[in-house]
Design a protein around this motif. Structure first.
Motif, mmCIF file in Angstrom:
data_model
loop_
_atom_site.group_PDB
_atom_site.id
_atom_site.type_symbol
_atom_site.label_atom_id
_atom_site.label_comp_id
_atom_site.label_asym_id
_atom_site.label_seq_id
_atom_site.Cartn_x
_atom_site.Cartn_y
_atom_site.Cartn_z
ATOM 1 N N ARG A 136 0.841 -1.208 0.000
ATOM 2 C CA ARG A 136 0.000 0.000 0.000
ATOM 3 C C ARG A 136 0.871 1.252 0.000
ATOM 4 N N LEU A 137 1.885 1.250 0.832
ATOM 5 C CA LEU A 137 2.768 2.401 0.922
ATOM 6 C C LEU A 137 3.485 2.645 -0.403
ATOM 7 N N ALA A 138 4.017 1.572 -1.002
ATOM 8 C CA ALA A 138 4.724 1.717 -2.275
ATOM 9 C C ALA A 138 3.793 2.218 -3.365
ATOM 10 N N GLY A 139 2.548 1.719 -3.395
ATOM 11 C CA GLY A 139 1.588 2.173 -4.396
ATOM 12 C C GLY A 139 1.283 3.651 -4.256
ATOM 13 N N MET A 140 1.091 4.096 -3.014
ATOM 14 C CA MET A 140 0.829 5.516 -2.768
ATOM 15 C C MET A 140 2.011 6.369 -3.198
ATOM 16 N N GLN A 141 3.217 5.968 -2.796
ATOM 17 C CA GLN A 141 4.407 6.762 -3.108
ATOM 18 C C GLN A 141 4.682 6.798 -4.615
ATOM 19 N N ASP A 142 4.472 5.689 -5.309
ATOM 20 C CA ASP A 142 4.674 5.669 -6.758
ATOM 21 C C ASP A 142 3.727 6.631 -7.460
ATOM 22 N N THR A 143 2.472 6.670 -7.010
ATOM 23 C CA THR A 143 1.496 7.564 -7.630
ATOM 24 C C THR A 143 1.864 9.019 -7.395
ATOM 25 N N LEU A 144 2.320 9.343 -6.189
ATOM 26 C CA LEU A 144 2.758 10.714 -5.917
ATOM 27 C C LEU A 144 3.949 11.079 -6.803
ATOM 28 N N ALA A 145 4.899 10.154 -6.945
ATOM 29 C CA ALA A 145 6.093 10.439 -7.744
ATOM 30 C C ALA A 145 5.742 10.644 -9.212
ATOM 31 N N GLU A 146 4.806 9.870 -9.726
ATOM 32 C CA GLU A 146 4.416 9.988 -11.124
ATOM 33 C C GLU A 146 3.752 11.327 -11.429
ATOM 34 N N ALA A 147 3.246 11.984 -10.391
ATOM 35 C CA ALA A 147 2.589 13.285 -10.583
ATOM 36 C C ALA A 147 3.586 14.430 -10.548
ATOM 37 N N GLY A 148 4.879 14.119 -10.500
ATOM 38 C CA GLY A 148 5.886 15.166 -10.574
ATOM 39 C C GLY A 148 6.488 15.565 -9.255
ATOM 40 N N GLY A 149 6.041 14.978 -8.165
ATOM 41 C CA GLY A 149 6.662 15.246 -6.876
ATOM 42 C C GLY A 149 6.201 16.501 -6.176
ATOM 43 N N ARG A 150 5.103 17.125 -6.644
ATOM 44 C CA ARG A 150 4.626 18.320 -5.925
ATOM 45 C C ARG A 150 4.056 17.940 -4.559
ATOM 46 N N VAL A 151 3.564 16.693 -4.437
ATOM 47 C CA VAL A 151 3.165 16.152 -3.130
ATOM 48 C C VAL A 151 4.145 15.032 -2.808
ATOM 49 N N THR A 152 4.819 15.138 -1.679
ATOM 50 C CA THR A 152 5.863 14.180 -1.317
ATOM 51 C C THR A 152 5.433 13.355 -0.111
ATOM 52 N N SER A 153 6.254 12.338 0.205
ATOM 53 C CA SER A 153 5.964 11.451 1.326
ATOM 54 C C SER A 153 6.970 11.695 2.445
ATOM 55 N N ALA A 154 6.482 11.903 3.665
ATOM 56 C CA ALA A 154 7.342 12.089 4.833
ATOM 57 C C ALA A 154 7.782 10.725 5.372
ATOM 58 N N PRO A 155 8.796 10.669 6.225
ATOM 59 C CA PRO A 155 9.165 9.402 6.877
ATOM 60 C C PRO A 155 7.967 8.810 7.617
ATOM 61 N N LEU A 156 7.823 7.485 7.541
ATOM 62 C CA LEU A 156 6.613 6.837 8.050
ATOM 63 C C LEU A 156 6.633 6.655 9.564
ATOM 64 N N ILE A 157 5.449 6.377 10.090
ATOM 65 C CA ILE A 157 5.254 5.959 11.478
ATOM 66 C C ILE A 157 4.926 4.466 11.466
#
Length: 356
Positions: free
Chosen positions: A208-229
């Protein structure tokens, strides 16, 4: 006139044997001369006879014994699974299916292996388990299958094992869906998403985490992922860690909770005096439903556990009957907003909103 479906009596007549002999061959009970076995099998092929497994089991008064192994603890989603199984138990007995519900500590590979070994000794007909990626668990799953037991992984697949199938959602697609929803919620603005998982090594949470991060990255990185909990699916850990991280990182604009422990998340949001982050989380249980209704969270992605249990039971029965089984299709999750919530169910089905 349509050709009638051949019966076992037809097979016996074609083979030149008694009905009892044909029945022994069909049901693999032995004690039949090899010559007669060959004649019965040839008659089956000539006539196109198909054994009626349900009728045979009814005649033999066979009861299937299926075990579901579900993590125990404060996780409301797993309580929901157990409640669904307990509700189904009386109805399944009418169909000669005895359900066993076993509980093991979450993320405890040794406890899970011990449970699977006990089920192997008990010689149940099939097992559906919420597994964990661990070599000992993989070996225990393979040992069950080597004994002829049907084995399904439920909710989360187990890497390295060879079960008969997996019943659950496609967790990568679920994560990508969460990522797309978060992008839509941010619009043209940038942002920073804080992910929360049970443990990073849990296969379903990692996907789930990888899927979310891949989708954010494909959008150009304007929304990024912080270190997880890593909340270990415990509401107290999630509450303490989320409170700390929001205080330390004012740039966080959204939260994606891929695991459980979300009652702690809801409590943190309820105490905020100012605006809250965008929130996407998993599983419709009591506290997540209430949080949607009161506007504390935005989206709940639910994996429809009722459908998972029904599919698992159908698959286990087919495998116990030695019928050919196509790989189960992934469960399509439901996406709930405040506006499309289903009618409220009994609180016992969805779990305790206070103690999860």
């Amino acid at each position: 006139m349509d050709r009638q479906t051949p019966t076992l009596s037809d097979v016996a007549r074609r083979a030149g044997v008694s009905y009892a002999t044909a029945d022994r061959v069909i049901n693999n009970r032995g004690g039949v001369a090899e010559k007669s076995v060959r004649r019965v099998r040839a008659a089956i092929e000539d006539l196109g006879y198909v054994r009626n497994v349900a009728a045979a089991n009814l005649a033999q008064k066979r009861t299937y014994r299926f075990a579901f192994v579900i993590p125990e603890g404060p996780n409301s989603f797993f309580r929901r699974l157990r409640n669904i199984l307990e509700t189904a138990r009386p109805e399944m007995l009418v169909s000669r299916v005895a359900l066993m519900v076993e509980s093991v500590a979450a993320f405890d590979a040794a406890a899970l292996v011990g449970c699977l070994e006990r089920l192997a000794e008990d010689k149940v007909d099939g097992v559906a388990l919420v597994g964990t990626d661990d070599a000992r668990v993989c070996a225990a799953i393979d040992a069950l299958r080597a004994q002829g037991m049907a084995v399904l992984t439920l909710v989360a697949d187990v890497q390295g094992a060879r079960p008969d199938g997996y019943v659950g959602i496609d967790n990568t697609i679920a994560g990508r869906t969460a990522g797309r929803l978060l992008l839509l919620a941010h619009g043209d603005r940038g942002g920073r998403v804080l992910p929360i998982v049970g443990v990073a090594t849990a296969h379903d949470h990692a996907e789930r985490l990888a899927g979310m991060q891949d989708t954010l990255a494909e959008a150009g990185g304007r929304v990024t992922s912080a270190p997880l909990i890593e909340g270990r699916d415990r509401h107290d850990i999630v509450e303490a860690e989320l409170h700390r991280r929001l205080a330390e990182d004012p740039e966080i604009t959204a939260i994606y909770s891929a695991g459980a422990g979300n009652a702690g998340l809801v409590r943190v949001l309820a105490r905020r005096a100012e605006g809250r982050p965008i929130v996407v989380l998993h599983e419709l249980v009591a506290h997540s439903r209430q949080a949607l209704e009161t506007g504390l969270v935005d989206v709940v992605i639910d994996q429809r556990p009722e459908d998972e249990i029904q599919t698992a039971l159908e698959c286990l029965r087919a495998m116990a009957d030695r019928r050919d089984l196509a790989a189960p299709a992934p469960i399509v999750p439901a996406i709930y907003l405040r506006e499309n919530l289903p009618p409220a169910a009994e609180a016992s089905q969805f779990g305790d909103p206070v103690h999860e």
